[in-house]
Design a protein around this motif. Structure first.
Motif, PDB file in Angstrom:
ATOM      1  N   LYS A  88       0.861  -1.172   0.000  1.00 18.53           N
ATOM      2  CA  LYS A  88       0.000   0.000   0.000  1.00 18.53           C
ATOM      3  C   LYS A  88       0.903   1.228   0.000  1.00 18.53           C
ATOM      4  O   LYS A  88       1.953   1.224   0.633  1.00 18.53           O
ATOM      5  N   VAL A  89       0.479   2.252  -0.720  1.00 17.88           N
ATOM      6  CA  VAL A  89       1.194   3.522  -0.741  1.00 17.88           C
ATOM      7  C   VAL A  89       0.309   4.558  -0.057  1.00 17.88           C
ATOM      8  O   VAL A  89      -0.884   4.654  -0.347  1.00 17.88           O
ATOM      9  N   LEU A  90       0.891   5.290   0.859  1.00 19.05           N
ATOM     10  CA  LEU A  90       0.193   6.354   1.578  1.00 19.05           C
ATOM     11  C   LEU A  90       0.997   7.628   1.392  1.00 19.05           C
ATOM     12  O   LEU A  90       2.181   7.673   1.736  1.00 19.05           O
ATOM     13  N   VAL A  91       0.367   8.643   0.835  1.00 16.20           N
ATOM     14  CA  VAL A  91       1.047   9.912   0.580  1.00 16.20           C
ATOM     15  C   VAL A  91       0.684  10.910   1.676  1.00 16.20           C
ATOM     16  O   VAL A  91      -0.494  11.086   1.999  1.00 16.20           O
ATOM     17  N   VAL A  92       1.700  11.541   2.231  1.00 17.27           N
ATOM     18  CA  VAL A  92       1.516  12.656   3.160  1.00 17.27           C
ATOM     19  C   VAL A  92       1.932  13.905   2.389  1.00 17.27           C
ATOM     20  O   VAL A  92       3.087  14.041   1.998  1.00 17.27           O
ATOM     21  N   ASN A  93       0.965  14.780   2.146  1.00 17.14           N
ATOM     22  CA  ASN A  93       1.215  15.950   1.320  1.00 17.14           C
ATOM     23  C   ASN A  93       1.503  17.163   2.188  1.00 17.14           C
ATOM     24  O   ASN A  93       0.788  17.429   3.145  1.00 17.14           O
ATOM     25  N   GLU A  94       2.558  17.899   1.823  1.00 16.47           N
ATOM     26  CA  GLU A  94       2.976  19.070   2.598  1.00 16.47           C
ATOM     27  C   GLU A  94       2.644  20.400   1.934  1.00 16.47           C
ATOM     28  O   GLU A  94       3.222  21.423   2.284  1.00 16.47           O
ATOM     29  N   ASP A  95       1.707  20.400   1.001  1.00 18.14           N
ATOM     30  CA  ASP A  95       1.287  21.680   0.440  1.00 18.14           C
ATOM     31  C   ASP A  95       0.653  22.541   1.532  1.00 18.14           C
ATOM     32  O   ASP A  95       0.191  22.029   2.550  1.00 18.14           O
ATOM     33  N   ASP A  96       0.615  23.856   1.305  1.00 24.18           N
ATOM     34  CA  ASP A  96       0.105  24.782   2.310  1.00 24.18           C
ATOM     35  C   ASP A  96      -1.360  24.554   2.651  1.00 24.18           C
ATOM     36  O   ASP A  96      -1.777  24.778   3.775  1.00 24.18           O
ATOM     37  N   ASP A  97      -2.147  24.136   1.663  1.00 22.48           N
ATOM     38  CA  ASP A  97      -3.569  23.944   1.938  1.00 22.48           C
ATOM     39  C   ASP A  97      -4.071  22.687   1.235  1.00 22.48           C
ATOM     40  O   ASP A  97      -3.463  22.192   0.284  1.00 22.48           O
ATOM     41  N   ILE A  98      -5.172  22.197   1.719  1.00 21.71           N
ATOM     42  CA  ILE A  98      -5.725  20.932   1.235  1.00 21.71           C
ATOM     43  C   ILE A  98      -6.247  21.047  -0.205  1.00 21.71           C
ATOM     44  O   ILE A  98      -6.216  20.078  -0.950  1.00 21.71           O
ATOM     45  N   GLU A  99      -6.690  22.224  -0.590  1.00 19.87           N
ATOM     46  CA  GLU A  99      -7.182  22.421  -1.959  1.00 19.87           C
ATOM     47  C   GLU A  99      -6.044  22.253  -2.970  1.00 19.87           C
ATOM     48  O   GLU A  99      -6.224  21.646  -4.019  1.00 19.87           O
ATOM     49  N   THR A 100      -4.888  22.806  -2.667  1.00 23.81           N
ATOM     50  CA  THR A 100      -3.725  22.649  -3.546  1.00 23.81           C
ATOM     51  C   THR A 100      -3.329  21.182  -3.624  1.00 23.81           C
ATOM     52  O   THR A 100      -3.022  20.662  -4.701  1.00 23.81           O
ATOM     53  N   ALA A 101      -3.357  20.502  -2.477  1.00 29.75           N
ATOM     54  CA  ALA A 101      -3.022  19.070  -2.451  1.00 29.75           C
ATOM     55  C   ALA A 101      -4.004  18.266  -3.299  1.00 29.75           C
ATOM     56  O   ALA A 101      -3.600  17.360  -4.038  1.00 29.75           O
ATOM     57  N   TYR A 104      -3.222  18.774  -6.936  1.00 24.07           N
ATOM     58  CA  TYR A 104      -2.000  18.023  -7.248  1.00 24.07           C
ATOM     59  C   TYR A 104      -2.327  16.550  -7.467  1.00 24.07           C
ATOM     60  O   TYR A 104      -1.915  15.952  -8.456  1.00 24.07           O
ATOM     61  N   LYS A 105      -3.082  15.971  -6.552  1.00 21.84           N
ATOM     62  CA  LYS A 105      -3.443  14.552  -6.677  1.00 21.84           C
ATOM     63  C   LYS A 105      -4.201  14.298  -7.976  1.00 21.84           C
ATOM     64  O   LYS A 105      -3.896  13.359  -8.706  1.00 21.84           O
ATOM     65  N   SER A 106      -5.160  15.146  -8.272  1.00 20.06           N
ATOM     66  CA  SER A 106      -5.972  14.975  -9.472  1.00 20.06           C
ATOM     67  C   SER A 106      -5.158  15.187 -10.752  1.00 20.06           C
ATOM     68  O   SER A 106      -5.209  14.379 -11.677  1.00 20.06           O
ATOM     69  N   SER A 107      -4.373  16.249 -10.793  1.00 16.99           N
ATOM     70  CA  SER A 107      -3.635  16.578 -12.018  1.00 16.99           C
ATOM     71  C   SER A 107      -2.532  15.571 -12.325  1.00 16.99           C
ATOM     72  O   SER A 107      -2.179  15.374 -13.483  1.00 16.99           O
ATOM     73  N   ARG A 108      -2.008  14.919 -11.300  1.00 19.43           N
ATOM     74  CA  ARG A 108      -0.931  13.940 -11.497  1.00 19.43           C
ATOM     75  C   ARG A 108      -1.435  12.505 -11.558  1.00 19.43           C
ATOM     76  O   ARG A 108      -0.644  11.576 -11.687  1.00 19.43           O
ATOM     77  N   GLY A 109      -2.734  12.312 -11.436  1.00 26.16           N
ATOM     78  CA  GLY A 109      -3.299  10.966 -11.524  1.00 26.16           C
ATOM     79  C   GLY A 109      -2.833  10.063 -10.384  1.00 26.16           C
ATOM     80  O   GLY A 109      -2.608   8.868 -10.588  1.00 26.16           O
ATOM     81  N   ILE A 110      -2.713  10.616  -9.192  1.00 31.24           N
ATOM     82  CA  ILE A 110      -2.274   9.840  -8.030  1.00 31.24           C
ATOM     83  C   ILE A 110      -3.500   9.136  -7.455  1.00 31.24           C
ATOM     84  O   ILE A 110      -4.462   9.787  -7.054  1.00 31.24           O
ATOM     85  N   GLU A 111      -3.452   7.812  -7.413  1.00 31.59           N
ATOM     86  CA  GLU A 111      -4.616   7.035  -6.991  1.00 31.59           C
ATOM     87  C   GLU A 111      -4.566   6.612  -5.524  1.00 31.59           C
ATOM     88  O   GLU A 111      -5.551   6.120  -4.998  1.00 31.59           O
ATOM     89  N   TRP A 112      -3.440   6.786  -4.858  1.00 34.92           N
ATOM     90  CA  TRP A 112      -3.313   6.339  -3.474  1.00 34.92           C
ATOM     91  C   TRP A 112      -3.962   7.347  -2.540  1.00 34.92           C
ATOM     92  O   TRP A 112      -4.177   8.493  -2.896  1.00 34.92           O
ATOM     93  N   THR A 113      -4.219   6.900  -1.312  1.00 35.15           N
ATOM     94  CA  THR A 113      -4.729   7.825  -0.302  1.00 35.15           C
ATOM     95  C   THR A 113      -3.691   8.907  -0.056  1.00 35.15           C
ATOM     96  O   THR A 113      -2.509   8.624   0.100  1.00 35.15           O
ATOM     97  N   MET A 114      -4.157  10.150  -0.045  1.00 37.24           N
ATOM     98  CA  MET A 114      -3.286  11.283   0.231  1.00 37.24           C
ATOM     99  C   MET A 114      -3.833  12.018   1.443  1.00 37.24           C
ATOM    100  O   MET A 114      -4.969  12.491   1.424  1.00 37.24           O
ATOM    101  N   LEU A 115      -3.033  12.073   2.495  1.00 41.91           N
ATOM    102  CA  LEU A 115      -3.387  12.824   3.692  1.00 41.91           C
ATOM    103  C   LEU A 115      -2.685  14.173   3.656  1.00 41.91           C
ATOM    104  O   LEU A 115      -1.510  14.252   3.279  1.00 41.91           O
ATOM    105  N   HIS A 116      -3.407  15.211   4.048  1.00 39.41           N
ATOM    106  CA  HIS A 116      -2.775  16.512   4.175  1.00 39.41           C
ATOM    107  C   HIS A 116      -2.068  16.544   5.528  1.00 39.41           C
ATOM    108  O   HIS A 116      -2.624  16.126   6.538  1.00 39.41           O
ATOM    109  N   TRP A 117      -0.860  17.024   5.556  1.00 41.33           N
ATOM    110  CA  TRP A 117      -0.009  16.981   6.749  1.00 41.33           C
ATOM    111  C   TRP A 117      -0.654  17.681   7.938  1.00 41.33           C
ATOM    112  O   TRP A 117      -1.471  18.584   7.803  1.00 41.33           O
ATOM    113  N   ASN A 118      -0.253  17.244   9.120  1.00 48.57           N
ATOM    114  CA  ASN A 118      -0.560  17.934  10.363  1.00 48.57           C
ATOM    115  C   ASN A 118       0.605  17.695  11.320  1.00 48.57           C
ATOM    116  O   ASN A 118       1.471  16.847  11.059  1.00 48.57           O
TER     117      ASN A 118
END
Length: 169
Positions: A88-101, A104-118
């Motif tokens: 399983k691949v789990l992405v932790v995204n460090e973009d400033d806001d969840i909308e940008t993340a 990014y996920k949509s435009s790059r065709g990333i199919e794995w779960t992406m969590l916005h950092w905390n």
């Protein structure tokens, strides 16, 4: 002389692209991953324990990171090759806001779960000061490998073969 300047600019650009983004350094490198949770870019809540597999590749990245973007084809290839074996691949995204993340996920065709950092999850991941960072974790939550910078797919593949009991190919 002009050739030398162009060559140095290309070398510098390639070094920056492959080295990762940010300052190198962890507060601590975890030997085990403790459960953490966060918001998915789709607006749900998930956790490491819900997303993990027989082996889990946690990828810390962001849309603005050149190395993160350049390694996506290698990550997608690894995921496709090993998902049937339990990766399983789990992405932790460090973009400033969840909308940008989410974009990014949509435009790059990333199919794995992406969590916005905390802060909680970053503390549990050792507060890396650079991205991309990859944690290869076994089924018992023990960190088997940590890579900083663009992923070394051949070394990760070797570890995945061992963890997932795939015969040498």
């Amino acid at each position: 002389m002009l050739f030398r300047v162009k060559f140095l600019v290309i070398v510098l650009f390639a070094t920056l692209l492959l080295a990762g983004c940010g300052q190198v350094g962890f507060q601590t490198v975890p030997s085990k991953i403790e459960d953490f949770q966060g918001n998915t870019v789709e607006g749900d809540v998930s956790s490491y324990s819900k997303e993990k597999g027989a082996a889990t590749l946690i990828v810390v990245s962001a849309s603005w990171c050149g190395a993160c973007n350049s390694e996506l084809p290698a990550l997608k290839k690894l995921a496709a090759e090993y998902e049937g074996l339990g990766l399983k691949v789990l992405v932790v995204n460090e973009d400033d806001d969840i909308e940008t993340a989410a974009r990014y996920k949509s435009s790059r065709g990333i199919e794995w779960t992406m969590l916005h950092w905390n802060y909680e999850m970053m503390n549990k991941l050792g507060n890396p000061g650079v991205i991309p960072v990859h944690y290869l974790v076994d089924s018992q939550d023990s960190v088997q490998r940590v890579d900083v910078g663009a992923i070394d797919a051949s070394k990760v593949r070797h570890e995945l073969d061992r963890l997932l009991k795939r015969p040498n190919t």
